[in-house]
Each structure stands twice: as C-alpha cells, then as structure tokens.
Design a protein around this motif. Sequence first.
Motif, mmCIF file in Angstrom:
data_model
loop_
_atom_site.group_PDB
_atom_site.id
_atom_site.type_symbol
_atom_site.label_atom_id
_atom_site.label_comp_id
_atom_site.label_asym_id
_atom_site.label_seq_id
_atom_site.Cartn_x
_atom_site.Cartn_y
_atom_site.Cartn_z
ATOM 1 N N THR A 42 -12.473 -4.864 9.621
ATOM 2 C CA THR A 42 -12.868 -6.139 9.019
ATOM 3 C C THR A 42 -12.765 -6.094 7.500
ATOM 4 O O THR A 42 -13.090 -7.067 6.831
ATOM 5 N N GLY A 43 -12.314 -4.976 6.975
ATOM 6 C CA GLY A 43 -12.191 -4.811 5.526
ATOM 7 C C GLY A 43 -10.897 -5.404 4.986
ATOM 8 O O GLY A 43 -10.212 -6.169 5.666
ATOM 9 N N PRO A 44 -10.564 -5.041 3.771
ATOM 10 C CA PRO A 44 -9.366 -5.587 3.140
ATOM 11 C C PRO A 44 -8.094 -5.137 3.854
ATOM 12 O O PRO A 44 -8.078 -4.134 4.567
ATOM 13 N N LEU A 45 -7.046 -5.925 3.677
ATOM 14 C CA LEU A 45 -5.757 -5.569 4.225
ATOM 15 C C LEU A 45 -4.672 -5.953 3.238
ATOM 16 O O LEU A 45 -4.907 -6.699 2.302
ATOM 17 N N LEU A 46 -3.510 -5.407 3.466
ATOM 18 C CA LEU A 46 -2.343 -5.721 2.650
ATOM 19 C C LEU A 46 -1.366 -6.510 3.495
ATOM 20 O O LEU A 46 -1.228 -6.259 4.691
ATOM 21 N N THR A 47 -0.687 -7.476 2.890
ATOM 22 C CA THR A 47 0.366 -8.196 3.600
ATOM 23 C C THR A 47 1.666 -8.054 2.823
ATOM 24 O O THR A 47 1.665 -7.975 1.589
ATOM 25 N N PHE A 48 2.748 -7.988 3.567
ATOM 26 C CA PHE A 48 4.080 -7.854 3.009
ATOM 27 C C PHE A 48 4.998 -8.841 3.699
ATOM 28 O O PHE A 48 4.786 -9.166 4.867
ATOM 29 N N THR A 49 6.041 -9.268 3.008
ATOM 30 C CA THR A 49 7.066 -10.030 3.704
ATOM 31 C C THR A 49 7.757 -9.071 4.659
ATOM 32 O O THR A 49 7.739 -7.848 4.451
ATOM 33 N N ALA A 50 8.360 -9.602 5.696
ATOM 34 C CA ALA A 50 9.070 -8.745 6.650
ATOM 35 C C ALA A 50 10.167 -7.957 5.940
ATOM 36 O O ALA A 50 10.390 -6.777 6.220
ATOM 37 N N GLN A 51 10.846 -8.577 4.978
ATOM 38 C CA GLN A 51 11.913 -7.907 4.235
ATOM 39 C C GLN A 51 11.355 -6.753 3.399
ATOM 40 O O GLN A 51 11.921 -5.660 3.377
ATOM 41 N N ALA A 52 10.239 -6.961 2.731
ATOM 42 C CA ALA A 52 9.633 -5.904 1.916
ATOM 43 C C ALA A 52 9.159 -4.752 2.808
ATOM 44 O O ALA A 52 9.325 -3.584 2.464
ATOM 45 N N TRP A 53 8.584 -5.064 3.968
ATOM 46 C CA TRP A 53 8.107 -4.028 4.881
ATOM 47 C C TRP A 53 9.282 -3.196 5.402
ATOM 48 O O TRP A 53 9.207 -1.975 5.459
ATOM 49 N N THR A 54 10.368 -3.858 5.780
ATOM 50 C CA THR A 54 11.550 -3.146 6.261
ATOM 51 C C THR A 54 12.078 -2.206 5.182
ATOM 52 O O THR A 54 12.443 -1.062 5.468
ATOM 53 N N GLY A 55 12.101 -2.671 3.938
ATOM 54 C CA GLY A 55 12.533 -1.825 2.827
ATOM 55 C C GLY A 55 11.611 -0.640 2.616
ATOM 56 O O GLY A 55 12.069 0.487 2.369
ATOM 57 N N PHE A 56 10.320 -0.860 2.732
ATOM 58 C CA PHE A 56 9.345 0.219 2.579
ATOM 59 C C PHE A 56 9.537 1.282 3.653
ATOM 60 O O PHE A 56 9.562 2.478 3.374
ATOM 61 N N ILE A 57 9.675 0.853 4.901
ATOM 62 C CA ILE A 57 9.854 1.796 6.010
ATOM 63 C C ILE A 57 11.145 2.590 5.833
ATOM 64 O O ILE A 57 11.169 3.805 6.030
ATOM 65 N N ALA A 58 12.214 1.926 5.442
ATOM 66 C CA ALA A 58 13.500 2.616 5.242
ATOM 67 C C ALA A 58 13.360 3.665 4.142
ATOM 68 O O ALA A 58 13.852 4.797 4.280
ATOM 69 N N ALA A 59 12.691 3.324 3.042
ATOM 70 C CA ALA A 59 12.501 4.270 1.946
ATOM 71 C C ALA A 59 11.617 5.443 2.377
ATOM 72 O O ALA A 59 11.897 6.598 2.033
ATOM 73 N N ALA A 60 10.578 5.167 3.133
ATOM 74 C CA ALA A 60 9.687 6.243 3.600
ATOM 75 C C ALA A 60 10.437 7.195 4.521
ATOM 76 O O ALA A 60 10.251 8.426 4.434
ATOM 77 N N LYS A 61 11.300 6.666 5.368
ATOM 78 C CA LYS A 61 12.090 7.526 6.250
ATOM 79 C C LYS A 61 13.055 8.385 5.449
ATOM 80 O O LYS A 61 13.241 9.560 5.754
#
Length: 67
Positions: A42-61
């Motif tokens: 129930t605490g804070p959360l972060l939201t990302f556009t689908a495009q930004a999230w896909t970029g983040f996951i690709a960079a993390a991999k």
Amino acid sequence: MTDLTGAVWRKSTRSGDNGGDCVEVATNLAEDVAVRDSKDSTGPLLTFTAQAWTGFIAAAKREGRAS
C-alpha cells in the motif's frame, strides 16, 4: 495518474524468498507499468511508460551479461 484497477502484481523472479529485497511489477495496465515493494503493497510505487520499462529491462539484461 495511472489507474491501478485490475492490476495483477507479480513478484520478480530475482527476489528472494527470505523476506529481503522484493519487487512486484504490474504490466497488465492500459498504458503504464507499475513497480512496488512487495513488503509495502500500500506504499509508494513507481510508474513507467511501457517503452521506458522495456528499455530499462533491456539495459538491465545487458549489464547482467557484462558482469
């Protein structure tokens, strides 16, 4: 603001089972991806556009393979 109605949260496969660092992600939202701490649902959360999230996951991999 992102509408979280109907959000289906799933725990990261990288999260441990010992109550430590746990991240949950909801990718079934209309436009965004939401990320939260599973220990504080129930605490804070972060939201990302689908495009930004896909970029983040690709960079993390890429970074994971580089180490």
